[in-house]
Write a protein that holds these residues in place. Structure first.
Motif, short mmCIF file in Angstrom:
data_model
loop_
_atom_site.label_atom_id
_atom_site.label_comp_id
_atom_site.label_asym_id
_atom_site.label_seq_id
_atom_site.Cartn_x
_atom_site.Cartn_y
_atom_site.Cartn_z
N ILE A 216 0.68 -1.21 0.04
CA ILE A 216 -0.08 0.11 0.18
C ILE A 216 0.74 0.86 0.33
CG2 ILE A 216 -1.90 1.28 1.18
CD1 ILE A 216 -2.78 -1.36 2.54
N GLY A 217 2.17 1.11 0.65
CA GLY A 217 2.85 2.66 0.79
C GLY A 217 3.64 3.10 0.05
N SER A 218 3.66 1.51 -0.94
CA SER A 218 4.81 1.70 -1.93
C SER A 218 3.36 2.08 -3.63
CB SER A 218 5.08 0.33 -2.77
OG SER A 218 6.06 -0.34 -2.16
N SER A 236 3.43 -12.45 -1.76
CA SER A 236 2.61 -11.56 -0.76
C SER A 236 2.32 -10.30 -0.76
CB SER A 236 1.84 -12.15 0.98
OG SER A 236 2.85 -11.95 1.43
N LEU A 237 3.75 -9.62 -0.90
CA LEU A 237 3.33 -8.46 -1.16
C LEU A 237 3.28 -8.33 -2.58
CD1 LEU A 237 7.25 -6.22 0.04
CD2 LEU A 237 5.63 -5.35 -1.80
N ALA A 238 3.69 -8.76 -3.82
CA ALA A 238 3.25 -8.48 -4.64
C ALA A 238 1.79 -9.10 -4.90
CB ALA A 238 4.41 -9.42 -6.03
N GLU A 239 1.11 -9.25 -5.21
CA GLU A 239 0.53 -9.79 -4.69
C GLU A 239 -0.50 -8.93 -4.00
OE1 GLU A 239 0.39 -14.82 -4.04
OE2 GLU A 239 0.25 -13.53 -2.87
N ALA A 240 -0.01 -8.76 -3.12
CA ALA A 240 -1.02 -6.99 -2.65
C ALA A 240 -0.89 -5.73 -3.35
CB ALA A 240 -0.79 -6.96 -1.32
N MET A 241 -0.24 -5.90 -4.20
CA MET A 241 0.03 -4.78 -5.41
C MET A 241 -0.96 -4.56 -6.52
SD MET A 241 3.86 -3.13 -5.37
CE MET A 241 2.72 -1.99 -5.57
N ASN A 242 -1.18 -6.05 -6.95
CA ASN A 242 -2.46 -6.55 -7.82
C ASN A 242 -3.36 -6.23 -7.27
OD1 ASN A 242 -0.87 -7.39 -9.99
ND2 ASN A 242 -0.46 -9.65 -9.63
N ASP A 243 -3.16 -5.97 -5.68
CA ASP A 243 -4.51 -6.51 -5.22
C ASP A 243 -5.46 -4.51 -5.24
OD1 ASP A 243 -5.13 -8.74 -4.63
OD2 ASP A 243 -4.94 -8.95 -2.91
N PHE A 245 -3.12 -1.73 -6.95
CA PHE A 245 -3.62 -1.03 -7.68
C PHE A 245 -5.11 -0.51 -8.26
CE2 PHE A 245 1.07 -1.37 -9.13
CZ PHE A 245 1.46 -0.03 -8.60
N PRO A 246 -5.62 -2.05 -8.62
CA PRO A 246 -7.01 -1.63 -9.57
C PRO A 246 -7.82 -0.48 -8.39
CG PRO A 246 -6.06 -4.08 -9.37
CD PRO A 246 -5.68 -3.16 -8.55
N MET A 247 -7.51 -0.72 -6.91
CA MET A 247 -8.97 0.06 -6.10
C MET A 247 -8.16 1.42 -5.81
SD MET A 247 -9.34 -1.97 -2.75
CE MET A 247 -7.87 -3.23 -2.41
N LYS A 255 -7.98 3.65 -17.76
CA LYS A 255 -6.89 3.29 -18.24
C LYS A 255 -5.92 2.52 -17.25
CE LYS A 255 -6.85 4.50 -22.78
NZ LYS A 255 -6.12 5.62 -23.78
N HIS A 256 -4.86 2.34 -16.63
CA HIS A 256 -3.61 1.63 -16.35
C HIS A 256 -2.66 2.71 -16.02
CE1 HIS A 256 -5.24 -2.38 -15.22
NE2 HIS A 256 -6.84 -1.60 -15.25
#
Length: 644
Positions: A216-218, A236-243, A245-247, A255-256
């Motif tokens: 989240i901080g990143s 889980s760090l990269a997985e959390a970014m995937n969670d 980022f879209p939010m 667009k992303h």
């Protein structure tokens, strides 16, 4: 029997992959929601499904969150670890076990509670047959709730959080919880002293793990590109970014503004991240020790080519699977000089969830300001376990992109600039981004063989000047890295120095030093390499400084010794690594084993007392005031390999 309220540890022994995570996290969150300070630690090795795993929960009315080595309540679900679990119960404690395990129980100094888990779940028509083993774990949640006093409404709230309000799984799991409660009411008599009661010590707090906080901080720090390869305990760090980022980064046009790439291996991941950093994106990767080894050459290239990139290292013991994936602080020596030839790494070392969040965004600022790789050292205990934390706060400082020249800047300079030219005397040159349309914006990116204008050279003098500029840049970094955090106690004569996740255990060990041995100790938690001037000042104020860390060789102790050679005689290493999170017990024992009583003043003859007292008073009056370190960090005076 005197009740023991809100001050004990629970450990659950199950099989890896048995689905006990939901049950254990439900207990943890329910206790937290009761207002009781609590911590939970998953002591799992990364091995194949079916091997033993444990989860420990500590409730502490005094707010201690470090691991305890004593378990008053043990829940045994795994036949393979049953005897070990039985032996681990503290005398006077409670032992809960699945009654389908038919092994002898000979201990008479503990309370024994069998639980008919399989029978209760088999009789519940609401639980599909293929879910019985998973949902069956909730039976021990219900039995425990009845026996120690976990609030059922808080269990419901914890499940609601876990399943994001989905009523079907919530209902199925609550059914098993109630079955456990009702069976315990009818069949078990309380024979141990351990209870939970509501408190108000978690109000305004949240629970989070460090990898999610870092992600989240990143995202808040403007991360634009993530390349990674799965590895425990960093995945889980990269997985959390995937969670998130879209939010958090959705643009109005849909667009992303980011990209997350799961690469084919760690070499590809860091290669992509360095390339993205070179092109001007806020770029990062996450990994652990073995992955970091594969990334070394690219990190070295980024150092010499002066490319900003952030690398999260969630530390574990070593290579391979199983026990080597448990927690550790043994990568510090590796990362401070990561790369080939002479190099200095900027290393950030968060110590709690808030700092994982903060260093998520701050690491990008530092990487771009200094134009170099920044390595953030977390560990499994922080990264994957749940910790109480204050809520995260949006960054208060604007983004720092560092020294970047755009078209108008180059126009004013009339194109007279050099990619590796130190115009400001701080070692940091100016850079341009690809896409800059000014005809003089381009340069040829090189590692070491270049002059100040990025032209190829093999001139030895030029190489030396460039290397000295890189060293100057490392010294400049001291003003940008986080300062250490200091905890002071009036009258303390000794000090403790540490970093990272050991803080909670050290705070408890300090209290035990005072209450059991009358020894007061100040404490500084270092948060970055290079060390800042506050570290220098702190060390010089004490006769004994104990450097505490979770590894075999005392890596922080070695770095501090090299950085402050004139202070080596007072530095004492308290290092221990067995894959378990730090505990106050081994820290306390490690300090006491090396502690030296301060020399007592020589007895004074009676006839000389008056004169001696007068001299002492005079000397005291004339003595200069001893400097007192600031309460919250200042620091860093050195860096890698002892260079100040």
């Amino acid at each position: 029997m005197n009740k023991v309220i809100n001050d004990f540890s629970i450990i659950v022994g199950t099989k890896n992959g048995s689905g006990s995570s939901t049950a254990n996290n439900t207990i943890l969150r329910a206790i937290f929601k009761m207002g009781i300070p609590v911590s939970g630690k998953n002591l799992f090795p990364s091995n194949i499904q079916g091997l033993p795993t444990w989860y420990t929960i500590r409730a502490s009315k005094d707010g201690y969150l470090g691991r305890r080595e004593t378990n008053e309540i043990v829940i045994a679900i795994n036949p393979d670890s049953f005897m070990r679990d039985l032996e681990s119960v503290a005398p006077g404690g409670a032992f809960y076990y699945a009654d389908n395990i038919k092994l002898p129980i000979s201990r008479t100094d503990i309370a024994i509670y069998p639980m008919p888990i399989k029978e209760l779940t088999k009789n519940d028509p609401n639980i599909p047959a293929d879910y019985r083993d998973l949902v069956g774990n909730m039976v021990y949640v219900g039995v425990l709730a009845q026996m120690i006093g976990i609030d059922v409404e808080k269990i419901q709230a914890a499940l609601d959080f876990h399943f994001k309000g989905k009523q079907k799984p919530i209902g199925m799991n609550m059914g098993a919880v109630h079955a456990g409660i009702e069976w315990a009411k009818a069949n078990l008599e309380k024979k141990d002293p351990y209870y939970l009661e509501h408190m108000d010590k978690t109000e305004g707090m949240i629970m989070a793990d460090g990898n999610t906080a870092a992600a989240i901080g990143s995202v808040f720090g403007g991360a634009q590109f993530v390349a990674w390869y799965p590895i425990t305990p960093a995945t889980s760090l990269a997985e959390a970014m995937n969670d998130y980022f879209p939010m958090l980064r959705k643009r109005e046009d849909g667009k992303h503004t980011y990209a997350v790439v799961q690469a084919e291996d760690e070499l590809a991941a860091i290669g992509m991240a360095v390339g993205a950093g070179w092109s001007g994106l806020r770029s990062m990767t996450s990994t652990s020790g073995p992955g970091l080894s594969l990334m070394t050459e690219f990190v070295g290239l980024a150092y010499y080519a002066e490319i900003p990139v952030v690398i999260w290292d969630i530390q574990r013991i070593g290579p391979s699977t199983g026990l080597p994936t448990r927690t550790s602080q043994a990568d510090l020596s590796f990362v401070v000089g990561m790369g080939h030839g002479d190099s200095d790494s900027i290393v950030l070392m968060p110590g709690d969830m808030n700092e994982c969040f903060e260093f998520g965004w701050r690491s990008f600022d530092i990487a771009e300001r200094i134009q170099t790789p920044v390595i953030v050292l977390s560990d499994l205990d922080m990264g994957m376990n749940q910790w109480m934390s204050k809520p995260f706060e949006y960054p208060t400082a604007p983004m720092d992109r560092g020294k970047v020249l755009f078209e108008k800047d180059l126009e004013e300079l009339k194109g007279n600039w050099g990619r590796y030219l130190d115009k400001d005397g701080d070692g940091i040159a100016y850079r341009t981004f690809p896409g800059n349309k000014h005809p003089m914006s381009s340069y040829f990116t090189r590692g070491t063989g270049h002059d100040e204008y990025a032209k190829y050279t093999e001139d030895g003098g030029m190489f030396h000047r460039n290397m000295m500029r890189l060293k100057k840049k490392f010294v400049t970094a001291k003003q940008y890295v986080p300062k250490p955090v200091t905890f002071l106690t009036p009258g303390a004569k000794i000090a403790i120095l540490a970093y990272g996740s050991t803080e909670s255990a050290i705070i408890e060990a300090r209290d035990l030093l005072v209450s059991q041995h009358g020894i007061k100790a100040d404490f500084m938690r270092v948060r970055a390499v290079p060390f800042t001037s506050e570290v220098d000042e702190f060390i010089r104020n004490y006769d004994q400084v104990f450097v505490v860390e979770m590894n075999r060789d005392g890596q922080l102790h070695q770095l501090i010794s090299l950085a402050y050679p004139d202070q080596v005689s007072k530095l004492k290493s308290v290092a221990f690594g067995d894959g378990m999170p730090a505990s106050a017990k081994w820290i306390l024992e490690g300090i006491l084993s090396q502690y030296t009583e301060p020399a007592k003043a020589s007895p004074v003859k009676k006839v000389a007392v008056k004169k001696a007292v007068v001299k002492k008073a005079a000397a005291k009056k004339a003595a200069p005031k001893k400097k007192t370190p600031a309460k919250t960090a200042k620091t860093t005076k050195s860096g890698k390999k002892g260079a100040k």
